[in-house]
Structures are given as structure tokens and as C-alpha cells.
Design an enzyme around this catalytic site. Sequence first.
Site, PDB file in Angstrom:
ATOM      1  N   CYS A   7     -16.862  18.266  10.846  1.00 15.61           N
ATOM      2  CA  CYS A   7     -17.062  16.878  10.422  1.00 15.61           C
ATOM      3  C   CYS A   7     -16.935  15.920  11.599  1.00 15.61           C
ATOM      4  CB  CYS A   7     -16.077  16.507   9.313  1.00 15.61           C
ATOM      5  SG  CYS A   7     -14.333  16.715   9.752  1.00 15.61           S
ATOM      6  N   CYS A  53     -25.813   7.215  -0.914  1.00 16.91           N
ATOM      7  CA  CYS A  53     -24.922   8.380  -0.811  1.00 16.91           C
ATOM      8  C   CYS A  53     -24.567   8.915  -2.200  1.00 16.91           C
ATOM      9  CB  CYS A  53     -23.643   8.004  -0.053  1.00 16.91           C
ATOM     10  SG  CYS A  53     -22.547   6.883  -0.952  1.00 16.91           S
ATOM     11  N   ASN A  76     -33.322 -11.159  -7.027  1.00 14.47           N
ATOM     12  CA  ASN A  76     -31.959 -10.837  -7.467  1.00 14.47           C
ATOM     13  C   ASN A  76     -31.965 -10.200  -8.853  1.00 14.47           C
ATOM     14  OD1 ASN A  76     -30.664 -11.806  -5.162  1.00 14.47           O
ATOM     15  ND2 ASN A  76     -30.569 -13.902  -5.964  1.00 14.47           N
ATOM     16  N   ASP A 131     -23.072  10.637   3.885  1.00 13.11           N
ATOM     17  CA  ASP A 131     -22.529  11.905   3.386  1.00 13.11           C
ATOM     18  C   ASP A 131     -22.325  12.960   4.474  1.00 13.11           C
ATOM     19  OD1 ASP A 131     -22.304  11.330   0.615  1.00 13.11           O
ATOM     20  OD2 ASP A 131     -24.463  11.568   0.376  1.00 13.11           O
ATOM     21  N   ASP A 188      -9.680   2.854  -6.656  1.00 14.96           N
ATOM     22  CA  ASP A 188     -10.310   2.438  -5.399  1.00 14.96           C
ATOM     23  C   ASP A 188      -9.908   1.051  -4.913  1.00 14.96           C
ATOM     24  OD1 ASP A 188     -12.035   2.821  -3.204  1.00 14.96           O
ATOM     25  OD2 ASP A 188     -13.681   1.844  -4.242  1.00 14.96           O
ATOM     26  N   ARG A 210     -22.205  -5.069  -3.190  1.00 11.57           N
ATOM     27  CA  ARG A 210     -22.300  -6.110  -2.170  1.00 11.57           C
ATOM     28  C   ARG A 210     -23.581  -6.938  -2.294  1.00 11.57           C
ATOM     29  NH1 ARG A 210     -18.401  -7.916   0.982  1.00 11.57           N
ATOM     30  NH2 ARG A 210     -19.414  -7.656   3.005  1.00 11.57           N
ATOM     31  N   SER A 249      -5.699  16.337   2.356  1.00 14.84           N
ATOM     32  CA  SER A 249      -6.428  15.305   3.080  1.00 14.84           C
ATOM     33  C   SER A 249      -7.126  15.948   4.270  1.00 14.84           C
ATOM     34  CB  SER A 249      -5.472  14.204   3.546  1.00 14.84           C
ATOM     35  OG  SER A 249      -6.185  13.097   4.055  1.00 14.84           O
ATOM     36  N   ARG A 260       0.818  -1.219   0.000  1.00 17.73           N
ATOM     37  CA  ARG A 260       0.000   0.000   0.000  1.00 17.73           C
ATOM     38  C   ARG A 260       0.851   1.269   0.000  1.00 17.73           C
ATOM     39  NH1 ARG A 260      -4.469  -0.117   4.486  1.00 17.73           N
ATOM     40  NH2 ARG A 260      -5.405   1.423   3.089  1.00 17.73           N
ATOM     41  N   ILE A 314     -10.255  13.629   0.345  1.00 17.14           N
ATOM     42  CA  ILE A 314      -9.457  14.637  -0.347  1.00 17.14           C
ATOM     43  C   ILE A 314     -10.371  15.819  -0.649  1.00 17.14           C
ATOM     44  CG2 ILE A 314      -8.400  15.191  -2.582  1.00 17.14           C
ATOM     45  CD1 ILE A 314      -6.487  13.826  -0.689  1.00 17.14           C
TER      46      ILE A 314
END
Length: 376
Positions: free
Chosen positions: A194, A97, A280, A241, A134, A295, A152, A57, A158
Amino acid sequence: MDYSALKTEIIDYSREIGIDKIGFASAAPFAELKNRLLRQQELSYESGFEEKDINKRVDPALIFDRPRSIIAIALAYPSKMKGSLKGKKGERRGIFCRASWGEDYHTILRDRLNKLEAFILSKVPEARFRSMVDTGELVDRAVAERAGIGWSGKNCSIITPEFGSYVYLGEMITNLPFEPDTPVENQCGTCTKCIDACPTGALVQGGQLNSKRCIAFLTQTKDFMPVEFREKLGNRLYGCDTCQTVCPKNKGIDFHFHEEMEPDAEAVKPLLQPLLRMSNKEFKQRFGQMSGSWRGKKPIQRNAIIALAHFKEEESLPSLIEVLQEDVRPVLRGTAAWAISKIGGEPAREALIQARDKEIDTEVIQEIEKGIRSLK
């Protein structure tokens, strides 16, 4: 090769193909980030969706042979919906969101990165790339910050001077030595809006997130949602959000540059009760193009049940009782038992008692019994 001239050409071309901001960064290891990620791991603040190997990473050289630079891109997405729908009694609605509005952003950004790769190859045939959106090893925000896309923020997003934090991020590791851009100065100052507004206290402090408490993460889990978070969920079906909407840097920010990002109001604010009976096939047809569907339908349906409890929606009792009695998935049956008890009343109590006599799953029985006790 004049890489300075090529960089200018790439920037110009990026605008032509709908990239709203582009930046260039060195491919050196993210040494400071490694310490933060190790600390997150020690505190068990990770979501589990991340790359498991922290070294990958933070060091581009471990995932790309001889990297020379990284190109970061950002695309602005809308923060306001045209023709938004409002729920009412008997027709309550949930909400996805903003980052899940429109077409899946992974598809959109990969398209831009593919076009950028093709353009660079037309100029430098020996160029090599490793693009990611992502789901790659690198931390998108760390790359964007180094590349001057934005700073950041304390909300762990960001924040760009032009588009606030309503941006999707992607990056491309290359073997080409582009001159790096200058990072943007952090402009959060002493603001803590926030942190103060986070519904679950997931923002431990500025720039530090306990992912396991974050509603954006919790809405994507497939198991029972911990009771302490259910009443915090509101009518959210996917994502959250709050830490963006309260940010002063997002005030008045709303860009509609990309047609594929425009939300379908019925998809992003769907009626809750029909979700409980959706097959489904119907789910894929209705939500399959959205990133919030990745998901599957189970988390969305569980969240819809919790949302109906949030509204104390008595009209939904027959639907919830049907889930409790007939759904094959214990998580949905147990969550329905909890929701029924929150709506309350004698019909709710009778339904729970009847279900208890037939239920065989231990966790569901526990939810039913807790519900019955709360109604005495």
C-alpha cells in the site's frame, strides 16, 4: 442485570438486522492515540475535516456522561461492480471510490445503530447512548481496533479477517458495562504494497497518513488542486481505492450483503462531459443519495475536467472551452485552462489566448498564461 447474557443477545440481534461484525470495547481514554494525533497536528498532516479538539477525540468521558463501554459495528460493502461500464474515445468516464457506491453509508449505519439502540432500550430502559458514524468526535478506526473488529493496517484502514478493509464503521458509547472483546492481531507483517502504490506518497509510513497529499482528501477540496497532484488524479471523481486494491488481505474479497450498497453503474462511473453542464438540481437527483456528493457538484466537476485532461480527450475541447469562457466559478475556469493546455493543439492555444483577453481573475489568468507558454 446479567450483562454477559445481554451481550450475547445483542450480538444475535445485530446479525438479524444486517450488522456484519460487532465488537465491544472499554470506554477508557485512548492515551496512545493522543500522542499520534498530536504528532499529526505538529506535522500538519490533518485534513481539516476532523474534530478540532484532540482531547474529545481520545476521551469518551468528554462527550458522554460516565461512559462504561463502547459498541463498535462494521458492515461489509462490495468491491466489484456487476455490469461495469467502460469508457471509450468521445465517451470517457470517471469513477467514484467503492466506499461511495450505493446509498450514503452514514444513512445505512445510522439505521443499524438506531435499531440496536431500540433493542437495548427494550431490555434496559435506563440505558443511554451516543452513536456516531464517521462525523463524530471519536476515531472510528481506534474504537474498531480496540473492539476486535480488525487491526489498523499500514494503509490506515481497519482490516478485518473476514471482509478485508471493505467495511464501514460505526460506534455507540453506552453507560452499560459490557465485557470488552480481544483486539485482533496485526497481520500486515513486512508487506508495504500500500505504501509503495500510493499515487502521491501520502502514506508516509505504515499507519501514518499525510491527509493533505491523499487523493481521497484532494478530491473533496473545493479550491484549485495543486498542480503536482492533477496528473496523479487519473479519472477519479471522488475518493481513491489504490491502497485497498493492492492489499493482499483484500484479494478475492467481494461481499454483496446489503441491497442498498449495490452501485448504479451510471452513477458511480458517469460520463465526464455531461458533468460539466449539470445543474444543481440534476446533480442532487443523480448523485444526492451517494456519500460522494456531500461536498456538492463543484469538486466533482473540477475533477471531471482534470480527468478529461488525463485522457487527452480532444473531443472534449469544445466543452472545456465553454467552461473556460462562460463558467462563473474561477476554479473551474482555471482548471479548464490547464486541461485545455494538456490536450493541446492550435485550437487549444487560440482558445486560451482569446480567454486571456477577457479574464479578470488573477489565478485564472495565471493558469491561462502557463497553458499558453506550455503550447509554444
